[in-house]
Design an enzyme around this catalytic site. Structure first.
Site, PDB file in Angstrom:
ATOM      1  N   ASP A   1       0.578  -1.459  -0.096  1.00 47.49           N
ATOM      2  CA  ASP A   1       0.427  -0.075  -0.033  1.00 47.49           C
ATOM      3  C   ASP A   1       0.785   1.111  -0.019  1.00 47.49           C
ATOM      4  O   ASP A   1       1.876   0.977  -0.289  1.00 47.49           O
ATOM      5  CB  ASP A   1      -1.210  -0.046   0.885  1.00 47.49           C
ATOM      6  CG  ASP A   1      -0.553  -0.678   1.784  1.00 47.49           C
ATOM      7  OD1 ASP A   1      -1.082  -1.107   2.876  1.00 47.49           O
ATOM      8  OD2 ASP A   1       0.405  -0.513   2.571  1.00 47.49           O
TER       9      ASP A   1
ATOM     10  N   LYS B   1      -3.732   3.566  -3.784  1.00 44.48           N
ATOM     11  CA  LYS B   1      -2.785   4.328  -3.718  1.00 44.48           C
ATOM     12  C   LYS B   1      -3.391   5.856  -2.990  1.00 44.48           C
ATOM     13  O   LYS B   1      -4.682   5.975  -2.572  1.00 44.48           O
ATOM     14  CB  LYS B   1      -3.780   4.785  -5.158  1.00 44.48           C
ATOM     15  CG  LYS B   1      -2.960   4.142  -6.560  1.00 44.48           C
ATOM     16  CD  LYS B   1      -3.234   4.700  -7.565  1.00 44.48           C
ATOM     17  CE  LYS B   1      -2.103   4.744  -7.928  1.00 44.48           C
ATOM     18  NZ  LYS B   1      -2.185   4.369 -10.507  1.00 44.48           N
TER      19      LYS B   1
ATOM     20  N   MET C   1      -0.885   9.240  12.409  1.00 46.38           N
ATOM     21  CA  MET C   1      -1.990   9.775  11.733  1.00 46.38           C
ATOM     22  C   MET C   1      -2.883  10.730  12.369  1.00 46.38           C
ATOM     23  O   MET C   1      -3.949  11.079  12.623  1.00 46.38           O
ATOM     24  CB  MET C   1      -2.954   8.411  11.803  1.00 46.38           C
ATOM     25  CG  MET C   1      -2.585   7.492  11.227  1.00 46.38           C
ATOM     26  SD  MET C   1      -3.815   6.622  10.451  1.00 46.38           S
ATOM     27  CE  MET C   1      -3.485   4.673  12.982  1.00 46.38           C
TER      28      MET C   1
HETATM   29  N1  SAH Z   1       2.444   1.009  10.375  1.00 46.74           N
HETATM   30  C1  SAH Z   1       2.598   2.145  10.526  1.00 46.74           C
HETATM   31  C2  SAH Z   1       1.531   3.060  10.864  1.00 46.74           C
HETATM   32  C3  SAH Z   1       0.934   3.435  10.040  1.00 46.74           C
HETATM   33  S1  SAH Z   1      -0.380   4.613  10.083  1.00 46.74           S
HETATM   34  C4  SAH Z   1       3.536   2.395  11.107  1.00 46.74           C
HETATM   35  O1  SAH Z   1       4.142   1.581  11.977  1.00 46.74           O
HETATM   36  O2  SAH Z   1       4.942   3.054  11.153  1.00 46.74           O
HETATM   37  C5  SAH Z   1       0.173   5.992   9.343  1.00 46.74           C
HETATM   38  C6  SAH Z   1       0.724   7.110  10.198  1.00 46.74           C
HETATM   39  O3  SAH Z   1       2.105   6.686  10.551  1.00 46.74           O
HETATM   40  C7  SAH Z   1       1.071   8.120   9.212  1.00 46.74           C
HETATM   41  O4  SAH Z   1      -0.048   9.308   9.560  1.00 46.74           O
HETATM   42  C8  SAH Z   1       2.026   8.996   9.631  1.00 46.74           C
HETATM   43  O5  SAH Z   1       1.845   9.207  10.827  1.00 46.74           O
HETATM   44  C9  SAH Z   1       2.569   7.517  10.412  1.00 46.74           C
HETATM   45  N2  SAH Z   1       3.993   7.278   8.625  1.00 46.74           N
HETATM   46  C10 SAH Z   1       4.456   6.498   8.415  1.00 46.74           C
HETATM   47  N3  SAH Z   1       5.370   5.851   7.743  1.00 46.74           N
HETATM   48  C11 SAH Z   1       5.661   7.625   7.514  1.00 46.74           C
HETATM   49  C12 SAH Z   1       7.053   8.094   7.846  1.00 46.74           C
HETATM   50  N4  SAH Z   1       8.113   8.265   6.341  1.00 46.74           N
HETATM   51  N5  SAH Z   1       7.395   9.194   8.384  1.00 46.74           N
HETATM   52  C13 SAH Z   1       6.477   9.595   9.436  1.00 46.74           C
HETATM   53  N6  SAH Z   1       5.146   9.340   9.728  1.00 46.74           N
HETATM   54  C14 SAH Z   1       5.131   7.711   8.979  1.00 46.74           C
END
Ligand code: SAH
Length: 507
Positions: free
Chosen positions: A40, A62, A177
């Site tokens: 995703d 997407k 988020m």
């Molecule tokens: N499973 C993921 C989180 C999914 S929820 C994890 O463990 O990282 C999606 C949220 O993760 C986004 O809204 C943002 O807040 C954060 N996120 C994911 N990748 C990110 C990145 N590269 N930089 C900043 N925030 C990120």
């Protein structure tokens, strides 16, 4: 008798937060052998280029809302794919069980009787602050870490975040988020008793070249973020540890920090180039432009390998040629000495390095990987070897290699046998197109065949992306393809390429 069909296994794999180097070894191993990958928006696309030929790649989300599959549809899709393939990887950004709905997917698989495994990943919640120089805990600053979603703050659902408890929690808070509600969240926290001057940071696109970090306090961060124009994906860090970034932000210090560089994968491979560039802080995306396939005449190849020892010289034209040659060699022989005492020539340092892996040193090698230079080197060293006249030479190369080596060695009265070790075809362009859509600062080309394949794939260069070309032959190929070269690398070596890029990018 028909065998009863069994379902494949679904691996819920954490892809890490963006930097492909933060993917786990186990995750990478599975990705390489997956028959199907469902990914995703937040999975780093560049890791997909290691998938095997013919892997069924499914984009399940997407960015920007169009085409997003509902969670229910994704669950159904995973079950369906498990019946079609043996090894299905469900690739998720960060860690699959940290706000990734991995739990729901695992439950759906369990319910459908599909075997599954969880491969944890490096969560953005931890890696994001780390890449911004913020230790989420610190012995003298924070001994507690609270991780929450900024999405469920309306109190409507039982699992919603309790803002009063969050505000009074000591230590560090990380909110994922939370960007849509940033201002509201900061206001609520203050209303519930969080000190307005508590340090806060927002980190966008953490661990990628696009990483941006804005720091302020709980009362100022929303304005600072609006002013900097920072949006999702980003995470919020609250707590005194944020101030440590002053001392510890290590990433901005690297010379290529913030640069997104696409390395077109060539016949000579791009591993070393990618490694050097990412060590200097660039985000490196390897773009597959070609596929290595077996040569048209497999029997002739096998015979040439088996009889290699009867030649005075073996000339290797590329690292891939070395690999394919020895794969075939060791499927027949067990002992390297079966190769006999042939002298060995390599077209350039990359090929020589590949030979060294098999315990072989080269007798002749030009400094740059160019056929003409190899011939010059043969001439220069003539006295050392007594010339090439009547020597038998085995030339190991790709199907469509330039004929220079054959022609020039024949002119010098050598008897040249050919060993066509592999063929090169353009890669499937769909992944490459998606990678290019995300933009880049630089794109590198290291060989004319890569340029030809790139053109054959009908790809468009991202806007404002500068083209780096290594060596005159590559430069000419680009020119012929109508692609403007912005940076010329004078010598045909990876080191020279890295040097040229660093010099050009010096801030
Ligand atoms: N499973 C993921 C989180 C999914 S929820 C994890 O463990 O990282 C999606 C949220 O993760 C986004 O809204 C943002 O807040 C954060 N996120 C994911 N990748 C990110 C990145 N590269 N930089 C900043 N925030 C990120």
């Amino acid at each position: 008798m028909s065998k009863e069909k069994t379902a494949g296994c679904v691996y819920l794999v954490g892809a890490g937060p963006g930097d492909p180097g933060l993917m786990t070894v186990r995750g990478m191993e599975l990705l390489k052998r997956a028959d199907c990958v469902v990914y995703d928006a937040l999975s780093p696309l560049q890791v997909l280029s290691c998938c095997k030929e013919g892997c069924d790649l499914v984009d399940a989300g997407k960015r920007g809302g169009n085409h997003t599959l509902s969670q229910e549809k994704i669950n159904e899709l995973l079950v369906k794919k498990a019946w079609e393939h043996r090894c299905v990887v469900r690739l998720k950004g960060g860690d699959p069980f940290v706000f990734g709905r991995g739990g729901e997917e695992a439950q759906a698989l369990q319910k459908a009787g599909i075997p599954f495994e969880i491969v944890p990943g490096v969560s953005s919640a931890l890696a994001g602050p780390a890449y911004a120089g913020i230790p989420v805990t610190h012995r003298s600053v924070a001994s507690q870490l609270t991780l929450v979603t900024g999405h469920e703050m309306d109190g409507k659902n039982a699992a919603a975040v309790q803002m009063d408890a969050l505000a009074s929690a000591p230590g560090t808070k990380v909110i994922l988020m939370g960007m849509e509600n940033l201002r509201e969240l900061m206001n609520q926290l203050q209303q519930e008793g969080q000190a307005p001057e508590t340090p806060a940071a927002v980190i966008q696109w953490a661990t990628t070249a696009r990483q941006r970090c804005v720091r302020g306090t709980v009362s100022t961060i929303a304005d600072a973020v609006a002013q900097a124009g920072i949006g999702s994906p980003a995470l919020i860090v609250i707590g005194d540890v944020v101030d440590l970034a002053e001392e510890l932000s290590w990433r901005d210090r690297l010379p290529l920090a913030g640069r997104r560089i696409i390395v077109t994968r060539s016949r000579e491979q791009a591993g070393r180039l990618s490694q050097l560039l990412s060590e200097l802080g660039a985000e490196v995306i390897s773009l597959p432009t070609l596929r290595i396939v077996p040569p048209a005449d497999k029997r002739a190849f096998a015979e040439a390998v088996v009889n290699a020892r009867h030649h005075d010289w073996i000339v290797f034209s590329s690292p891939n040629g070395v690999q394919k040659f020895f794969d075939a060699f060791f499927s027949v022989y067990e002992d390297l000495r079966e190769l006999g005492g042939s002298r060995i020539a390599a077209l350039g340092p990359g090929t020589a390095a590949e030979l060294r892996k098999h315990g072989l040193m080269v007798d002749v090698m030009p400094k740059e990987a160019i056929a003409e230079k190899l011939i010059e080197e043969f001439d220069r060293r003539e006295d050392d070897f007594g010339g090439l006249e009547h020597c038998s030479v085995l030339w190991v190369h790709a199907q469509q290699a330039r004929r220079i080596i054959f022609d020039e060695l024949t002119k010098r009265k050598a008897i040249v046998d050919e060993c066509i070790a592999y063929d090169v075809k353009p890669a499937d362009s769909s992944l490459a197109t998606r990678i290019l859509e995300n933009g880049a600062d630089l794109i590198t080309f290291t060989s004319s065949s890569t340029v030809r394949h790139f053109v054959a794939m009908n790809l468009h260069l991202p806007e404002n992306c500068r083209v780096v070309s290594m060596g005159p032959v590559t430069g000419r190929a680009l020119q012929e393809a109508g692609i403007r070269v912005d940076l010329e690398v004078p010598l045909h070596t990876i080191e020279n390429m890295v040097e040229t890029i660093c010099r050009a990018e010096k801030k």
